[in-house]
Write a protein that holds these residues in place. Structure first.
Motif, PDB file in Angstrom:
ATOM      1  N   MET A 141      37.502  52.264  -1.854  1.00  0.00           N
ATOM      2  CA  MET A 141      37.829  51.316  -2.698  1.00  0.00           C
ATOM      3  C   MET A 141      39.700  51.451  -2.907  1.00  0.00           C
ATOM      4  O   MET A 141      40.737  51.746  -3.415  1.00  0.00           O
ATOM      5  CB  MET A 141      37.296  51.205  -4.137  1.00  0.00           C
ATOM      6  CG  MET A 141      36.215  51.163  -5.007  1.00  0.00           C
ATOM      7  SD  MET A 141      35.677  51.194  -6.335  1.00  0.00           S
ATOM      8  CE  MET A 141      36.623  49.806  -6.907  1.00  0.00           C
TER       9      MET A 141
ATOM     10  N   PRO B 126      41.999  42.037  -2.677  1.00  0.00           N
ATOM     11  CA  PRO B 126      41.890  43.011  -2.212  1.00  0.00           C
ATOM     12  C   PRO B 126      43.576  43.102  -2.121  1.00  0.00           C
ATOM     13  O   PRO B 126      44.602  44.065  -2.039  1.00  0.00           O
ATOM     14  CB  PRO B 126      42.065  43.314  -0.774  1.00  0.00           C
ATOM     15  CG  PRO B 126      41.317  41.914  -0.771  1.00  0.00           C
ATOM     16  CD  PRO B 126      40.798  40.975  -1.653  1.00  0.00           C
TER      17      PRO B 126
ATOM     18  N   LYS C 242      34.248  46.861  -5.754  1.00  0.00           N
ATOM     19  CA  LYS C 242      35.409  46.112  -5.349  1.00  0.00           C
ATOM     20  C   LYS C 242      36.497  45.667  -6.484  1.00  0.00           C
ATOM     21  O   LYS C 242      36.188  45.613  -6.847  1.00  0.00           O
ATOM     22  CB  LYS C 242      35.465  45.598  -4.151  1.00  0.00           C
ATOM     23  CG  LYS C 242      34.540  46.166  -3.122  1.00  0.00           C
ATOM     24  CD  LYS C 242      34.362  44.256  -1.873  1.00  0.00           C
ATOM     25  CE  LYS C 242      33.171  44.661  -0.884  1.00  0.00           C
ATOM     26  NZ  LYS C 242      32.119  43.470   0.595  1.00  0.00           N
ATOM     27  N   TYR C 243      37.681  45.406  -5.748  1.00  0.00           N
ATOM     28  CA  TYR C 243      38.655  45.079  -6.088  1.00  0.00           C
ATOM     29  C   TYR C 243      38.077  43.878  -5.964  1.00  0.00           C
ATOM     30  O   TYR C 243      38.647  43.816  -4.051  1.00  0.00           O
ATOM     31  CB  TYR C 243      39.705  45.381  -5.800  1.00  0.00           C
ATOM     32  CG  TYR C 243      40.229  47.258  -5.891  1.00  0.00           C
ATOM     33  CD1 TYR C 243      40.515  47.422  -7.627  1.00  0.00           C
ATOM     34  CD2 TYR C 243      40.366  48.001  -5.292  1.00  0.00           C
ATOM     35  CE1 TYR C 243      40.314  48.808  -7.947  1.00  0.00           C
ATOM     36  CE2 TYR C 243      40.209  49.109  -5.633  1.00  0.00           C
ATOM     37  CZ  TYR C 243      40.896  49.778  -7.328  1.00  0.00           C
ATOM     38  OH  TYR C 243      40.742  50.954  -7.313  1.00  0.00           O
ATOM     39  N   GLU C 244      37.881  42.793  -5.786  1.00  0.00           N
ATOM     40  CA  GLU C 244      37.867  41.518  -6.215  1.00  0.00           C
ATOM     41  C   GLU C 244      39.327  40.480  -5.731  1.00  0.00           C
ATOM     42  O   GLU C 244      39.210  39.905  -4.370  1.00  0.00           O
ATOM     43  CB  GLU C 244      37.674  40.409  -7.314  1.00  0.00           C
ATOM     44  CG  GLU C 244      35.738  41.065  -7.218  1.00  0.00           C
ATOM     45  CD  GLU C 244      35.157  39.607  -8.162  1.00  0.00           C
ATOM     46  OE1 GLU C 244      36.086  39.393  -9.204  1.00  0.00           O
ATOM     47  OE2 GLU C 244      34.247  39.738  -8.141  1.00  0.00           O
TER      48      GLU C 244
END
Ligand SMILES: [Cu+2]
Length: 131
Positions: A124, A59, A55-57
């Motif tokens: 993602m 978003p 994940k892109y922490e």
């Protein structure tokens, strides 16, 4: 007009069109380095987006024109930052893959919403809002 002159005019027009497209591309974003940098070399004033657990922490990040976003991959799985066609230019843009503890920085020069994804993991997804 002679054939040669016509050809010259056409070539000049094509060259100007290509130049215009390139400049438009260069205007929206600037990529700091084409190849990923060590995470420790992230610009001091950059907005950091860590990548972990697929994940892109963060978003969604909101920045001002001219600010830089730096992505840092914190895990062993390689990830990148990619834009579909029409987001940062006419063509799609796939950033270089980051290994663990590598970073990738993009400066956003124009206001807009920039949705991005990871090329090998299209689920993602995240965005940068420039306003
Ligand atoms: Cu990925």
């Amino acid at each position: 007009m002679t054939f040669a002159a016509k050809t010259r005019t056409l070539l000049t027009a094509l060259a100007l069109t290509a130049l215009g497209t390139q400049m438009a591309l260069a205007d929206k974003i600037s990529i700091l380095t084409e190849t990923p940098a060590p995470a420790a070399e992230a610009p001091a004033d950059a907005v950091i987006v860590n990548i972990a657990k697929m994940k892109y922490e963060t978003p969604e990040v909101t920045i001002k024109p001219g600010q830089t976003v730096t992505w840092i991959n914190t895990e062993a799985m390689p990830h990148n930052v990619a834009f579909k066609a029409g987001v940062v230019g006419d063509a799609k843009m796939d950033g270089a893959m980051m290994k663990k503890d590598q970073s990738y920085s993009i400066t956003f020069n124009e206001a807009g919403t920039y949705a991005y994804h990871c090329t090998p993991h299209p689920f993602m997804k995240a965005k940068v809002i420039v306003e």
